[in-house]
Design a protein around this motif. Structure first.
Motif, PDB file in Angstrom:
ATOM      1  N   LYS A 123     -36.385  49.866  73.210  1.00  0.00           N
ATOM      2  CA  LYS A 123     -36.808  48.643  72.756  1.00  0.00           C
ATOM      3  C   LYS A 123     -38.597  48.639  72.124  1.00  0.00           C
ATOM      4  O   LYS A 123     -38.812  47.917  71.701  1.00  0.00           O
ATOM      5  CB  LYS A 123     -36.873  47.827  73.990  1.00  0.00           C
ATOM      6  N   ALA A 124     -38.853  50.044  72.558  1.00  0.00           N
ATOM      7  CA  ALA A 124     -40.501  50.271  72.267  1.00  0.00           C
ATOM      8  C   ALA A 124     -40.334  50.718  70.625  1.00  0.00           C
ATOM      9  O   ALA A 124     -39.355  50.845  70.033  1.00  0.00           O
ATOM     10  CB  ALA A 124     -41.109  51.197  73.047  1.00  0.00           C
ATOM     11  N   ASP A 125     -41.812  50.864  70.312  1.00  0.00           N
ATOM     12  CA  ASP A 125     -41.718  51.264  68.725  1.00  0.00           C
ATOM     13  C   ASP A 125     -41.377  52.633  68.692  1.00  0.00           C
ATOM     14  O   ASP A 125     -41.131  53.197  69.583  1.00  0.00           O
ATOM     15  CB  ASP A 125     -43.177  50.879  68.201  1.00  0.00           C
ATOM     16  N   LEU A 126     -41.407  52.921  67.177  1.00  0.00           N
ATOM     17  CA  LEU A 126     -40.823  54.374  67.181  1.00  0.00           C
ATOM     18  C   LEU A 126     -41.616  55.512  67.673  1.00  0.00           C
ATOM     19  O   LEU A 126     -41.259  56.643  67.953  1.00  0.00           O
ATOM     20  CB  LEU A 126     -40.472  54.662  65.683  1.00  0.00           C
ATOM     21  N   THR A 161     -32.677  55.317  79.553  1.00  0.00           N
ATOM     22  CA  THR A 161     -31.668  54.668  78.904  1.00  0.00           C
ATOM     23  C   THR A 161     -31.879  54.170  77.667  1.00  0.00           C
ATOM     24  O   THR A 161     -32.901  53.859  77.370  1.00  0.00           O
ATOM     25  CB  THR A 161     -30.946  53.624  79.937  1.00  0.00           C
ATOM     26  N   SER A 162     -31.029  54.170  76.658  1.00  0.00           N
ATOM     27  CA  SER A 162     -30.922  53.666  75.443  1.00  0.00           C
ATOM     28  C   SER A 162     -29.802  52.686  75.085  1.00  0.00           C
ATOM     29  O   SER A 162     -28.696  53.380  75.348  1.00  0.00           O
ATOM     30  CB  SER A 162     -31.442  54.794  74.466  1.00  0.00           C
ATOM     31  N   ASN A 163     -29.872  51.626  74.166  1.00  0.00           N
ATOM     32  CA  ASN A 163     -28.871  50.659  73.828  1.00  0.00           C
ATOM     33  C   ASN A 163     -28.403  51.246  72.404  1.00  0.00           C
ATOM     34  O   ASN A 163     -27.806  50.433  71.754  1.00  0.00           O
ATOM     35  CB  ASN A 163     -29.049  49.500  73.895  1.00  0.00           C
ATOM     36  N   ALA A 164     -29.352  52.105  71.837  1.00  0.00           N
ATOM     37  CA  ALA A 164     -28.959  52.813  70.381  1.00  0.00           C
ATOM     38  C   ALA A 164     -29.511  51.701  69.394  1.00  0.00           C
ATOM     39  O   ALA A 164     -28.981  51.564  68.384  1.00  0.00           O
ATOM     40  CB  ALA A 164     -27.589  53.309  70.251  1.00  0.00           C
ATOM     41  N   GLU A 165     -30.276  50.910  69.914  1.00  0.00           N
ATOM     42  CA  GLU A 165     -30.899  49.942  68.657  1.00  0.00           C
ATOM     43  C   GLU A 165     -31.767  50.626  67.906  1.00  0.00           C
ATOM     44  O   GLU A 165     -31.863  50.220  66.604  1.00  0.00           O
ATOM     45  CB  GLU A 165     -31.708  48.939  69.569  1.00  0.00           C
ATOM     46  N   LYS A 166     -32.296  51.815  68.215  1.00  0.00           N
ATOM     47  CA  LYS A 166     -33.240  52.554  67.134  1.00  0.00           C
ATOM     48  C   LYS A 166     -32.881  53.968  67.346  1.00  0.00           C
ATOM     49  O   LYS A 166     -32.411  54.360  68.358  1.00  0.00           O
ATOM     50  CB  LYS A 166     -34.777  52.193  67.322  1.00  0.00           C
ATOM     51  N   GLU A 167     -33.085  54.643  66.276  1.00  0.00           N
ATOM     52  CA  GLU A 167     -32.810  56.233  66.479  1.00  0.00           C
ATOM     53  C   GLU A 167     -33.959  56.819  67.010  1.00  0.00           C
ATOM     54  O   GLU A 167     -35.241  56.234  66.645  1.00  0.00           O
ATOM     55  CB  GLU A 167     -32.697  56.796  65.018  1.00  0.00           C
ATOM     56  N   LEU A 168     -33.843  57.706  67.981  1.00  0.00           N
ATOM     57  CA  LEU A 168     -34.856  58.331  68.735  1.00  0.00           C
ATOM     58  C   LEU A 168     -35.316  59.519  68.018  1.00  0.00           C
ATOM     59  O   LEU A 168     -34.376  60.485  67.328  1.00  0.00           O
ATOM     60  CB  LEU A 168     -34.562  58.645  70.266  1.00  0.00           C
ATOM     61  N   PRO A 169     -36.560  59.709  67.963  1.00  0.00           N
ATOM     62  CA  PRO A 169     -37.155  61.092  67.209  1.00  0.00           C
ATOM     63  C   PRO A 169     -36.519  62.350  67.671  1.00  0.00           C
ATOM     64  O   PRO A 169     -36.264  62.454  68.953  1.00  0.00           O
ATOM     65  CB  PRO A 169     -38.738  60.973  67.553  1.00  0.00           C
ATOM     66  N   ASP A 170     -36.147  63.336  66.804  1.00  0.00           N
ATOM     67  CA  ASP A 170     -35.684  64.542  67.167  1.00  0.00           C
ATOM     68  C   ASP A 170     -36.303  65.570  67.998  1.00  0.00           C
ATOM     69  O   ASP A 170     -35.971  66.069  69.071  1.00  0.00           O
ATOM     70  CB  ASP A 170     -35.474  65.474  65.734  1.00  0.00           C
ATOM     71  N   ALA A 171     -37.670  65.463  67.912  1.00  0.00           N
ATOM     72  CA  ALA A 171     -38.579  66.209  68.922  1.00  0.00           C
ATOM     73  C   ALA A 171     -38.248  65.748  70.350  1.00  0.00           C
ATOM     74  O   ALA A 171     -38.376  66.494  71.398  1.00  0.00           O
ATOM     75  CB  ALA A 171     -40.125  65.971  68.552  1.00  0.00           C
ATOM     76  N   PHE A 172     -38.153  64.384  70.523  1.00  0.00           N
ATOM     77  CA  PHE A 172     -37.854  64.016  71.836  1.00  0.00           C
ATOM     78  C   PHE A 172     -36.434  64.164  72.342  1.00  0.00           C
ATOM     79  O   PHE A 172     -36.254  64.688  73.687  1.00  0.00           O
ATOM     80  CB  PHE A 172     -38.022  62.304  71.840  1.00  0.00           C
ATOM     81  N   LEU A 173     -35.450  64.168  71.353  1.00  0.00           N
ATOM     82  CA  LEU A 173     -34.139  64.549  71.804  1.00  0.00           C
ATOM     83  C   LEU A 173     -34.094  65.815  72.114  1.00  0.00           C
ATOM     84  O   LEU A 173     -33.120  65.962  72.960  1.00  0.00           O
ATOM     85  CB  LEU A 173     -33.046  64.126  70.700  1.00  0.00           C
ATOM     86  N   ARG A 174     -34.763  66.643  71.489  1.00  0.00           N
ATOM     87  CA  ARG A 174     -34.618  68.234  71.924  1.00  0.00           C
ATOM     88  C   ARG A 174     -34.804  68.452  73.416  1.00  0.00           C
ATOM     89  O   ARG A 174     -34.494  69.394  73.971  1.00  0.00           O
ATOM     90  CB  ARG A 174     -35.382  69.103  70.990  1.00  0.00           C
TER      91      ARG A 174
END
Length: 273
Positions: A123-126, A161-174
């Motif tokens: 829900k927050a900004d990118l 948690t995420s509802n997949a409304e936005k793609e999360l940054p790769d650096a965060f996902l790693r």
């Protein structure tokens, strides 16, 4: 793995094998667990179940569109300090009196290990997830106003948690352990309902789950009902004295399941056809 800190299904939360393994791996590796899935699959309730199973307190950070990473660390109430100085309050020079820890700061400062839920991060900004990378990696942050570094006394179990409304940054996902919660199949749905309503009649349970799955199969629903709506509906059916036989012929209380005018219209057309 530390068997004293293993997550399992609880009396109020039924988890699949894959989800149980993901939670326990995240706890063992001390990494955030990122949970995705459609609304109604129990993402938010998972954190409560993990806290219950591991015997930890739960701290919830609800994310909104206006939330900044700084909000989770601390806030400095300059307005109150200025107000106090104007009225001659004692201790105005002590800035620490005007520092309030955010949810992340609370989790770091807790004497015991806690579960920290960062709910609906998308829900927050990118930039929001990237702004948390240092704190989630190092488990510390610096307060320049007081010159104090807040370090985690016990590394919290972090569930995001995420509802997949936005793609999360790769650096965060790693930095995360990832798990997607599939929508429960019929068998699991019945187990979930039984967990909350152990006295529900078999025929009513079977008819309710069949009708629920039928509704979810209607094309182009704007908001498909989730497990929370199913539980509310079964409760309403029991309170209304609706039997399984009645439920096979009609669909009482559709507004418990569907929350959009268009979806209720779609249900009427589906049933008519």
């Amino acid at each position: 793995m530390n068997h004293e800190k293993l997550f399992r299904s609880t009396g109020s939360y039924i988890a699949g094998t894959g989800l149980i393994e993901s939670v326990n791996v995240a706890v063992a590796l001390e990494k955030p667990l990122l949970i995705k899935g459609e609304p109604g699959t129990g993402k938010t309730v998972l954190a409560q179940a993990v806290a219950e199973a591991l015997g930890m307190d739960l701290i919830v950070w609800n994310i909104k569109s206006t939330t900044r990473a700084q909000d989770g660390l601390y806030s400095y109430d300059t307005v109150k300090r200025l107000y106090d100085s104007q009225f001659g309050e004692a201790g105005v020079s002590d800035i620490s009196r005007y520092i309030r820890l955010g949810k992340l700061g609370e989790a770091f400062s807790h004497e015991n290990q806690v579960v920290l839920l960062i709910d609906e991060i998308d829900k927050a900004d990118l930039e929001f997830p990237n702004d948390l990378l240092w704190e989630l990696d190092r488990m510390e942050f610096y307060i320049p106003e007081t010159g104090v570094t807040v370090r985690a006394k016990q590394r919290p179990v972090v569930i995001i948690t995420s509802n997949a409304e936005k793609e999360l940054p790769d650096a965060f996902l790693r930095r995360c352990i990832f798990h997607y919660i599939d929508f429960p199949d019929r068998e699991l749905l019945e187990k979930i309902v039984r967990t909350h309503f152990p006295e529900v009649e078999d025929k009513l349970l079977g008819a309710a789950v069949s009708a629920f799955e039928e509704i979810r199969s209607i094309r182009n629903l704007r908001k498909k009902p989730g497990t929370s709506e199913l539980l509310d509906w079964v409760n309403a059916l029991q309170l209304g004295g609706i039997s399984g036989e009645v439920l096979e012929k009609e669909l009482p209380f559709p507004g418990v399941l569907l929350k959009k005018d268009e979806d209720l219209d779609a249900l009427k057309k589906h049933r008519f056809l």
